[in-house]
Design a protein around this motif. Structure first.
Motif, short mmCIF file in Angstrom:
data_model
loop_
_atom_site.label_atom_id
_atom_site.label_comp_id
_atom_site.label_asym_id
_atom_site.label_seq_id
_atom_site.Cartn_x
_atom_site.Cartn_y
_atom_site.Cartn_z
N MET A 275 9.37 5.33 8.02
CA MET A 275 8.49 5.11 6.32
C MET A 275 8.71 6.80 5.76
SD MET A 275 5.88 2.72 6.85
CE MET A 275 5.50 1.12 8.33
N SER A 276 7.86 6.59 4.52
CA SER A 276 7.91 8.06 3.83
C SER A 276 7.18 7.88 3.03
CB SER A 276 9.05 7.86 2.72
OG SER A 276 9.10 8.38 2.00
N SER A 277 6.19 9.52 2.66
CA SER A 277 4.97 9.33 1.96
C SER A 277 5.80 10.61 1.15
CB SER A 277 4.09 10.55 2.73
OG SER A 277 5.36 12.26 2.89
N ALA A 278 6.37 9.33 -0.48
CA ALA A 278 7.15 9.05 -1.54
C ALA A 278 5.85 9.41 -2.37
CB ALA A 278 8.27 8.04 -1.53
N PHE A 279 5.83 10.61 -3.45
CA PHE A 279 4.43 10.67 -4.11
C PHE A 279 5.12 9.46 -5.18
CE2 PHE A 279 3.57 12.10 -8.19
CZ PHE A 279 2.11 12.03 -7.91
N TYR A 280 3.87 8.78 -5.02
CA TYR A 280 3.40 8.21 -6.41
C TYR A 280 2.30 8.37 -7.27
CZ TYR A 280 2.80 3.41 -8.94
OH TYR A 280 2.97 3.21 -10.01
N PRO A 281 2.64 7.87 -8.83
CA PRO A 281 1.61 9.64 -9.13
C PRO A 281 -0.15 9.27 -9.45
CG PRO A 281 2.82 7.92 -10.56
CD PRO A 281 3.45 7.94 -9.40
N ILE A 282 -0.52 8.31 -8.86
CA ILE A 282 -1.94 7.85 -8.52
C ILE A 282 -2.38 7.57 -7.39
CG2 ILE A 282 -3.30 5.50 -9.26
CD1 ILE A 282 -1.52 4.54 -11.98
N GLY A 283 -3.81 7.58 -6.86
CA GLY A 283 -4.33 8.03 -6.17
C GLY A 283 -4.33 8.89 -5.54
N PRO B 67 -2.64 9.77 -1.08
CA PRO B 67 -2.44 8.88 0.00
C PRO B 67 -2.67 8.93 1.57
CG PRO B 67 -1.00 11.00 -0.88
CD PRO B 67 -2.15 11.28 -1.31
N GLY B 68 -2.56 7.06 2.13
CA GLY B 68 -4.09 6.54 2.68
C GLY B 68 -4.92 6.22 2.21
N THR B 69 -5.32 6.20 1.29
CA THR B 69 -6.72 6.02 0.56
C THR B 69 -6.15 4.57 0.23
OG1 THR B 69 -7.67 7.71 1.25
CG2 THR B 69 -8.48 6.44 -0.38
N PRO B 70 -6.80 3.11 0.08
CA PRO B 70 -6.86 2.45 -0.75
C PRO B 70 -7.20 2.89 -2.05
CG PRO B 70 -7.43 1.64 1.21
CD PRO B 70 -6.89 3.09 1.30
N TRP B 71 -6.68 2.08 -3.74
CA TRP B 71 -7.22 2.14 -4.51
C TRP B 71 -8.28 1.62 -4.62
CZ3 TRP B 71 -3.19 0.78 -8.39
CH2 TRP B 71 -1.63 1.55 -7.90
N GLY B 72 -9.10 2.42 -5.27
CA GLY B 72 -10.22 2.06 -6.21
C GLY B 72 -10.33 1.94 -7.31
N ALA B 73 -12.39 1.38 -8.33
CA ALA B 73 -11.54 1.00 -9.11
C ALA B 73 -11.03 2.30 -10.36
CB ALA B 73 -13.06 0.60 -10.12
N ALA C 291 2.58 0.06 -1.77
CA ALA C 291 2.32 1.22 -0.87
C ALA C 291 1.14 1.77 -1.20
CB ALA C 291 3.49 1.68 -0.11
N ALA C 292 1.32 3.13 -1.88
CA ALA C 292 -0.13 3.15 -2.66
C ALA C 292 -1.49 2.57 -3.10
CB ALA C 292 0.25 4.45 -4.31
N ARG C 293 -1.41 1.26 -3.85
CA ARG C 293 -2.72 0.66 -3.72
C ARG C 293 -3.43 0.37 -2.39
NH1 ARG C 293 -2.30 -5.51 -5.27
NH2 ARG C 293 -1.87 -5.39 -3.16
N ASP C 294 -1.70 0.17 -1.57
CA ASP C 294 -3.02 -0.35 -0.26
C ASP C 294 -3.43 0.72 0.58
OD1 ASP C 294 -2.65 -3.06 -1.07
OD2 ASP C 294 -0.62 -3.73 0.30
N GLY C 295 -2.39 2.15 0.30
CA GLY C 295 -3.18 3.40 1.19
C GLY C 295 -2.50 3.09 2.34
N ARG C 296 -1.23 2.67 2.35
CA ARG C 296 -0.33 2.92 3.37
C ARG C 296 1.22 3.52 2.94
NH1 ARG C 296 2.38 -1.39 3.18
NH2 ARG C 296 1.44 -2.70 2.05
N PRO C 297 1.99 3.91 3.94
CA PRO C 297 3.22 4.46 3.63
C PRO C 297 4.22 3.97 3.12
CG PRO C 297 2.97 4.76 6.32
CD PRO C 297 1.34 4.03 5.44
N PHE C 298 4.85 3.92 2.32
CA PHE C 298 6.04 3.53 2.16
C PHE C 298 7.84 3.68 2.61
CE2 PHE C 298 10.19 3.64 -1.00
CZ PHE C 298 9.71 2.58 -1.71
N ALA C 299 7.95 2.08 3.41
CA ALA C 299 9.20 2.35 3.95
C ALA C 299 10.31 1.64 2.68
CB ALA C 299 8.70 0.92 4.92
N PRO C 300 11.25 2.15 2.48
CA PRO C 300 11.76 2.77 1.49
C PRO C 300 12.75 1.26 2.45
CG PRO C 300 11.73 4.27 2.27
CD PRO C 300 11.13 3.53 3.33
#
Length: 307
Positions: free
Chosen positions: A1-9, A11-17, A187-196
Motif C-alpha cells: 500500500m502507498s499513501s502516494a499523493f493525489y492532488p484532489i481530496g 487521504p483516507g476520506t472519500p470524495w464528496g461533491a 483510490a483517492a475518490r474512495d478514500g483508500r490507500p493506493f496499491a501500486p
C-alpha cells in the motif's frame, strides 16, 4: 500500500461533491467524438441501420449515442453484440469495433443479427478518461437503476433483444495511465490507500467466473496471437491480481461487478484487453487484434449453437 499523493481530496476520506467538482474542472477535451467516431459511423450508413439509442447532455456538450445494426435484421436469429469505448479513453476498443464493422461484419451477416455500439462513453473518449463527468466508472455501473447514464442507455438498447444474444464481446485496453492516473484517482475518490501494481504486456481476456467458457476464450486467444502477443502471467501466476486460468485468460464475476460483458445471459461473453503502450505493439496492431478477437468470438459462438 502507498499513501502516494493525489492532488484532489484528503487521504483516507472519500470524495464528496466538492472533490468531484475539482476533479471535473481538471478535465479537458483532447479529441473529437464527432470527427473520429460519428463520422466513421456515418460512413457505414450504406451497410447498416444506424440507431441513435440515447443522448448524453453534459452541458455545454451533447453526445448522441449511436449503434450500428444489421440492415436486414430478421429477429429470429442469434444476436451478436459488440461494444467498445465503455471506458472512453481505451482507443482500440472504439477503433477496433469500427474496424470490425467496416472490414469484417459482412462475413457474418447471413449467420446472425449484429449490433455494434462502438463508443459507449463519448465524454470519456474526448477527454481520454476512464470515468464520466460524475467520476463514475461506467464499467462498474451495469446494473438496475444505474447511476451512469452511459450504462443505463446501453442496457435500454439491448433489453428488447437481450434473450437472443448469443455472443457479446466488450473491447477494452490497459494503458500505462491506468497506473499513473486512473488507479491513484480511484483510490483517492474512495478514500483508500493506493496499491501500486503492474500493467500486463500484451493481450488478455476476462472470462465470466459464474459461467466460464474456456474453449471460447481459447479460440479468441489463438486468433489474436496471430496479430499481437499474449500477456504472460506474472511471478505469482496472475494478471492484474487474478489467477491465470489459461494463457492470457483470467476470470471476473461479470454481473455482480456491474461489468458491460455481463448485461445479457449470452452463453458466450468476454472482455478483451490490449496494451497499446507496449514496445512490442503498435496502435494498428491493437485495433487489428480487437477486430480479430470479434471475428473469432463470432465464429466460435455461431459454430457451437447446439451447446
Amino acid at each position: 500500500m502507498s499513501s502516494a499523493f493525489y492532488p484532489i481530496g484528503t487521504p483516507g476520506t472519500p470524495w464528496g461533491a466538492d472533490e468531484v467538482a475539482a476533479w471535473l474542472g481538471r478535465q479537458r477535451r483532447q479529441r473529437s467524438y464527432a470527427d473520429l467516431v460519428l463520422r466513421a459511423v456515418d460512413d457505414l450508413r450504406g451497410r447498416f441501420d444506424v440507431v441513435q439509442y440515447g443522448s448524453l447532455d453534459y452541458a455545454p456538450d451533447v453526445y448522441p449515442l449511436m449503434a450500428l445494426r444489421s440492415r436486414h435484421w430478421q429477429g429470429d436469429r442469434p444476436v451478436a453484440l459488440v461494444t467498445g469505448g465503455v471506458h472512453g479513453y481505451e482507443t482500440s476498443g472504439v477503433m477496433g469495433a469500427l474496424q470490425f464493422a467496416s472490414r469484417h461484419a459482412a462475413d457474418f451477416e447471413d449467420r446472425c443479427d449484429l449490433v455494434v455500439a462502438p463508443c459507449v462513453s463519448p465524454w470519456g473518449f474526448e477527454r481520454i478518461h476512464r470515468w464520466n463527468p460524475q467520476a463514475l466508472d461506467p464499467n462498474r455501473s451495469f446494473r438496475a437503476n444505474s447511476p451512469a447514464r452511459e450504462s443505463a442507455a446501453l442496457m435500454r438498447l439491448v433489453e428488447p433483444f437481450a434473450a437472443q444474444v448469443r455472443v457479446h464481446i466488450d473491447l477494452h485496453e490497459t494503458t500505462d495511465s491506468d497506473e499513473t492516473e486512473f488507479r491513484p484517482a480511484l483510490a483517492a475518490r474512495d478514500g483508500r490507500p493506493f496499491a501500486p501494481g503492474g500493467i500486463p504486456d500484451g493481450f488478455y481476456l476476462v472470462d465470466d467466473t459464474d459461467a466460464p467458457q474456456p474453449g471460447f476464450q481459447q479460440a479468441i486467444i489463438d486468433a489474436v496471437a496471430r496479430v499481437t502477443h499474449i500477456a504472460p502471467a506474472d511471478e505469482r501466476g496472475e494478471i492484474i491480481g487474478s489467477p491465470v486460468m489459461a494463457p492470457g485468460v483470467i476470470r471476473y464475476a461479470l454481473r455482480s461487478l456491474g461489468l458491460c460483458a455481463g448485461i445479457t445471459d449470452a452463453p458466450y461473453r468476454t472482455t478483451t484487453e490490449v496494451y497499446p503502450d507496449s514496445p512490442n505493439a503498435t496502435a494498428d496492431q491493437c485495433n487489428a487484434a480487437q477486430a480479430a478477437a470479434v471475428c473469432a468470438a463470432l465464429d466460435y459462438a455461431l459454430s457451437h449453437q447446439s451447446s
